[in-house]
Design an enzyme around this catalytic site. Structure first.
Site, PDB file in Angstrom:
ATOM      1  N   TYR A   1       2.319  -5.382  -4.012  1.00 24.56           N
ATOM      2  CA  TYR A   1       1.127  -5.186  -2.682  1.00 24.56           C
ATOM      3  C   TYR A   1       1.981  -4.684  -1.426  1.00 24.56           C
ATOM      4  CZ  TYR A   1      -2.441  -6.109   0.758  1.00 24.56           C
ATOM      5  OH  TYR A   1      -3.584  -6.103   1.622  1.00 24.56           O
ATOM      6  N   SER A  36      -1.740  -3.395   5.749  1.00 18.52           N
ATOM      7  CA  SER A  36      -1.821  -4.922   5.907  1.00 18.52           C
ATOM      8  C   SER A  36      -0.582  -5.477   6.691  1.00 18.52           C
ATOM      9  CB  SER A  36      -1.621  -5.461   4.421  1.00 18.52           C
ATOM     10  OG  SER A  36      -1.621  -6.777   4.448  1.00 18.52           O
TER      11      SER A  36
END
Ligand SMILES: NC(=O)c1ccc[n+]([C@@H]2O[C@H](COP(=O)([O-])OP(=O)(O)OC[C@H]3O[C@@H](n4cnc5c(N)ncnc54)[C@H](O)[C@@H]3O)[C@@H](O)[C@H]2O)c1
Length: 255
Positions: free
Chosen positions: A161, A147
């Protein structure tokens, strides 16, 4: 361009929705048998598998799996090999996303991110490498979904995350170095902002798109299929010089 993928078999984790569903569709378009591995109810994944098989004439298999459970991972590979004889491609797409301010991060919560985003990917890659070796395969392909948050974040507040996706990025490069000489291609993709059911449902989802237009150089968020197409290309023999790369598919957001 013919990606030379016809007849191969791919596992897509988190294949039931979003980017993963896009990957399943692109593989099917390319004549690849698809194992859709997801932890949502099996009947939903079976319906998706049936539709893909009917539309594209490929073999499909639906598997209910939590990638953070090593027994599920082993069973997924067993079922895939029983049905298709081998697995050529592993798309490690399932990931745990979420927002956690640092003051709210507890060890149990942090471990949930680690379990899915790190342990899950380690275990699927381990099974893939074992299969490659035991079947004496010439080539196998692994693509891990990272990501852009691992490298740059403008929102903050999602440190578990970010940290675990950073681990996916470094693991991808490390594994490519470890197994590349055996013919196992290991690469990663870096999506930026992608429109999925999950991201549509985040608070302020409506306003998000407007804000994104200012941040993203191409002026809009990505559709899942646009990420999937690049990821599938990385699994092609045509991409034989691409090894250990973290491919930016963020529409320039990484800039
Ligand atoms: N959507 C974005 O903007 C974006 C941006 C960057 C990276 N990503 C990454 O892309 C990947 C896919 O994201 P998405 O937005 O398509 O997600 P999504 O929520 O739309 O779909 C994810 C799918 O994965 C499944 N899943 C979740 N956890 C699982 C688990 N433990 N085991 C098996 N299946 C599981 C879900 O049931 C769902 O079907 C994730 O790794 C995410 O971190 C997404």
């Amino acid at each position: 361009m013919d990606l030379l993928l016809k007849g191969k078999t791919a596992i897509v984790t988190g294949g039931g929705a979003g980017i993963g569903a896009g990957m399943c569709e692109t593989f099917a378009e390319e004549g690849v048998n698809v194992v859709i591995a997801d932890f949502r109810p099996l009947e939903d994944t079976e319906k998706q598998a049936k539709e893909l098989a009917e539309k594209y004439g490929v073999g499909t298999l639906a598997v209910r799996i939590d990638v953070s459970n090593p027994e599920d991972v082993e069973r997924m590979f067993k079922e895939a090999v029983e049905k298709f004889g081998t697995v050529d491609i592993l798309m490690n797409n399932a990931g745990k996303m979420g927002v956690n301010k640092i003051e709210d991060v507890t060890i149990p919560e942090l471990r949930k991110y680690e379990a899915v985003n790190i342990e899950g990917i380690f275990m699927t890659c381990k099974e893939m490498v074992k299969l490659h070796r035991s079947q004496g395969k010439k080539n196998s392909w692994i693509v891990n979904t990272v990501s852009k948050s691992a490298f740059s974040t403008n929102s903050g507040g999602n440190s578990p995350y970010i940290a675990t996706k950073g681990a996916v990025a470094s693991f991808t490069r490390g594994l490519a170095t470890e197994v590349g000489r055996e013919g196992i291609y290991v690469n990663g993709i870096i999506p930026g902002y992608v429109i999925t059911e999950t991201t549509k449902n985040i608070p302020d989802g409506g306003k998000r798109s407007e804000a994104m237009k200012k941040i993203i150089p191409i002026g809009r968020e990505a559709e899942p299929k646009e990420i999937a197409d690049v990821a599938v290309f990385l699994c092609s023999p045509k991409a034989c010089q691409v090894m250990g790369v973290l491919m930016d598919v963020s529409g320039g957001t990484m800039l």
